[in-house]
Design a protein around this motif. Structure first.
Motif, mmCIF file in Angstrom:
data_model
loop_
_atom_site.group_PDB
_atom_site.id
_atom_site.type_symbol
_atom_site.label_atom_id
_atom_site.label_comp_id
_atom_site.label_asym_id
_atom_site.label_seq_id
_atom_site.Cartn_x
_atom_site.Cartn_y
_atom_site.Cartn_z
ATOM 1 N N THR A 176 0.828 -1.205 0.000
ATOM 2 C CA THR A 176 0.000 0.000 0.000
ATOM 3 C C THR A 176 0.863 1.255 0.000
ATOM 4 N N ALA A 177 1.972 1.237 0.725
ATOM 5 C CA ALA A 177 2.890 2.383 0.685
ATOM 6 C C ALA A 177 3.397 2.592 -0.736
ATOM 7 N N ASN A 178 3.741 1.509 -1.424
ATOM 8 C CA ASN A 178 4.256 1.623 -2.784
ATOM 9 C C ASN A 178 3.187 2.134 -3.745
ATOM 10 N N ASP A 179 1.971 1.588 -3.660
ATOM 11 C CA ASP A 179 0.919 2.043 -4.558
ATOM 12 C C ASP A 179 0.513 3.487 -4.273
ATOM 13 N N SER A 180 0.672 3.935 -3.030
ATOM 14 C CA SER A 180 0.399 5.332 -2.701
ATOM 15 C C SER A 180 1.433 6.239 -3.373
ATOM 16 N N LEU A 181 2.689 5.820 -3.380
ATOM 17 C CA LEU A 181 3.715 6.564 -4.101
ATOM 18 C C LEU A 181 3.434 6.551 -5.602
ATOM 19 N N LEU A 182 3.029 5.410 -6.093
ATOM 20 C CA LEU A 182 2.729 5.278 -7.517
ATOM 21 C C LEU A 182 1.615 6.239 -7.922
ATOM 22 N N ARG A 183 0.562 6.300 -7.118
ATOM 23 C CA ARG A 183 -0.546 7.217 -7.394
ATOM 24 C C ARG A 183 -0.080 8.677 -7.343
ATOM 25 N N THR A 184 0.759 8.979 -6.369
ATOM 26 C CA THR A 184 1.226 10.352 -6.168
ATOM 27 C C THR A 184 2.095 10.841 -7.314
ATOM 28 N N VAL A 185 2.907 9.952 -7.871
ATOM 29 C CA VAL A 185 3.860 10.360 -8.909
ATOM 30 C C VAL A 185 3.247 10.379 -10.307
ATOM 31 N N GLY A 186 2.008 9.886 -10.429
ATOM 32 C CA GLY A 186 1.355 9.938 -11.740
ATOM 33 C C GLY A 186 0.949 8.605 -12.316
ATOM 34 N N GLY A 187 1.022 7.522 -11.513
ATOM 35 C CA GLY A 187 0.559 6.223 -11.962
ATOM 36 C C GLY A 187 1.572 5.469 -12.810
ATOM 37 N N PRO A 188 1.180 4.281 -13.287
ATOM 38 C CA PRO A 188 2.086 3.450 -14.081
ATOM 39 C C PRO A 188 2.659 4.159 -15.305
ATOM 40 N N THR A 189 1.882 5.047 -15.915
ATOM 41 C CA THR A 189 2.379 5.757 -17.098
ATOM 42 C C THR A 189 3.627 6.577 -16.774
ATOM 43 N N ALA A 190 3.647 7.177 -15.587
ATOM 44 C CA ALA A 190 4.808 7.986 -15.185
ATOM 45 C C ALA A 190 6.040 7.112 -15.004
ATOM 46 N N VAL A 191 5.866 5.924 -14.428
ATOM 47 C CA VAL A 191 6.999 5.026 -14.222
ATOM 48 C C VAL A 191 7.507 4.497 -15.558
ATOM 49 N N PHE A 205 6.802 -2.344 -16.593
ATOM 50 C CA PHE A 205 6.133 -1.991 -15.335
ATOM 51 C C PHE A 205 4.638 -2.202 -15.520
ATOM 52 N N GLY A 206 4.020 -2.886 -14.572
ATOM 53 C CA GLY A 206 2.607 -3.253 -14.674
ATOM 54 C C GLY A 206 1.652 -2.158 -14.234
ATOM 55 N N PRO A 207 0.367 -2.508 -14.028
ATOM 56 C CA PRO A 207 -0.661 -1.503 -13.758
ATOM 57 C C PRO A 207 -0.896 -1.209 -12.286
ATOM 58 N N GLY A 208 -0.067 -1.716 -11.395
ATOM 59 C CA GLY A 208 -0.279 -1.503 -9.967
ATOM 60 C C GLY A 208 -0.624 -2.807 -9.274
ATOM 61 N N GLU A 209 -0.453 -2.802 -7.962
ATOM 62 C CA GLU A 209 -0.510 -4.026 -7.169
ATOM 63 C C GLU A 209 -1.822 -4.792 -7.312
#
Length: 373
Positions: A176-191, A205-209
């Motif tokens: 959940t900490a990782n997916d919260s960072l993922l959401r904050t930075v702009g989602g899978p597209t940003a990564v 990189f996939g679509p999230g946990e």
């Protein structure tokens, strides 16, 4: 003997035993699967393809890889029963050793948290985020499996800083900490954009946990699966053939797949300062060195005086098979020379102890050959 620890070898794995012995370090007794042995990121969605948009900075002049180390790495891989890849790269001398299948994409699982962390720190370098930026986590943001932060998320939510979330994601592998960072930075597209922009190579990189895990199990995600063991219960109710087909599709072409060779190369570039600012590079490596996961994987053979920063990843099990059992990191000798390494086991039925011993033998072989020994 004083200062020695004992390890049990399985019959016939003489190359592994020799590597451990030559290193002058004996690994820990294998008591179990380590701290973080839960499933992380997997999926069945059609993966995007990535191409570099910028030239990769030049590596140091490449020297010849040590012959004995190359032979040992090859023998270790060949004697392991399962899909696996091993990559070792000297950050300082430029040489690389890559086993059979080291260029094949394998399930990353929580190894993919590395790319989220790098994307976040790149945003910090660009002034778009700060380590003290607050992030609100609500119950509808919870994921599944390993998520210690969930106990802090009350009815009105929980506010953490980017710094806290990075620490939790990288040292505890908190989903959940990782997916919260993922959401904050702009989602899978940003990564994905970061991976492409930095030219990191054969890394997906996939679509999230939540979507990844549900897809691998053959389920459609529902948020109530984040509570308790609801996901496991829903997965257990699936027909066996549905689970088997979903698992096999994932292993054959993992949407979060990455080649061990590409990961080792990316870690070497991180260490050289080619990926992030010097401040962010130092911060990320120090965070990796404080990781509490994978006690008996690569870390199990790191001798006194050496430092090691890493990220583990562990996939879902099905009928004795595991889709992804990994450890990747940066190993630094007392003289300051550093090796980037990735050991990824994409699919195997071998016992956890054998997987851990393979990883420890890779570290032991590097230590034994360091400095030309």
């Amino acid at each position: 003997m004083a200062g020695r620890r004992i390890v049990t070898f399985w019959a016939g794995f003489s190359v592994l035993e020799r590597a451990l012995t030559l290193a002058g370090v004996a690994p820990v007794v294998l008591m179990g699967a380590g701290v973080h042995e839960v499933a992380t990121s997997v999926a069945l969605l059609a993966p995007p393809s990535y191409q570099s948009l910028m030239p990769v900075p030049e590596a140091p002049p490449r020297m010849l890889a040590p012959r004995v180390l190359k032979e040992t790495i090859g023998a270790l891989r060949n004697q392991f029963d399962g899909l696996a890849g091993i990559a070792v790269r000297s950050v300082d001398e430029g040489w690389a050793i890559e086993s059979v299948d080291a260029d094949r994409r394998m399930p990353q699982q929580s190894v993919s948290k590395l790319w989220v962390a790098m994307t976040v720190l790149d945003a910090v370098d660009r002034g778009r985020l700060g380590l003290d930026t607050p992030v609100r986590i609500r119950r509808e943001d919870l994921t599944l499996f390993h998520q210690p932060i969930a106990s802090l998320v009350k009815a009105d939510g929980y506010t953490a800083t980017v710094r806290e979330l990075l620490q939790r994601a990288m040292t505890q592998s908190d989903n959940t900490a990782n997916d919260s960072l993922l959401r904050t930075v702009g989602g899978p597209t940003a990564v994905r954009s970061f991976i492409t922009r930095k030219g990191l190579g054969n890394i997906r990189f996939g679509p999230g946990e939540r979507l990844l895990q549900a897809g691998t199990a053959g389920l459609t995600w529902r948020q109530d699966m984040a509570m308790g063991r609801a996901f496991e219960a829903a997965r257990a109710r699936l027909p066996a053939d549905v689970r088997q087909a979903a698992y096999q599709r994932y292993v054959a072409d993992p949407v979060d797949g990455a080649a061990p060779a590409a990961i080792a190369a990316a870690l070497a570039r991180l260490k050289r300062g080619d990926v992030l600012s010097s401040t962010s590079t130092d911060y990320l490596i120090r965070t990796m060195e404080s990781s509490k996961t994978g006690k008996y994987r690569l870390r199990g053979a790191v001798p006194p005086g050496w430092t090691f920063g890493h990220k583990t990843g562990t996939g879902q099990d099905l009928r004795g098979r595991t889709a992804g059992y990994n450890d990747v990191g940066l190993l630094t000798a007392p003289d300051g020379r550093t090796y980037a390494l990735a050991v990824m086991i994409g699919d195997t039925r071998r016992p956890i102890q054998e997987r851990q011993l393979l990883m420890q033998a890779v570290v032991a072989a590097i230590v034994a050959n360091h400095g030309g020994r």
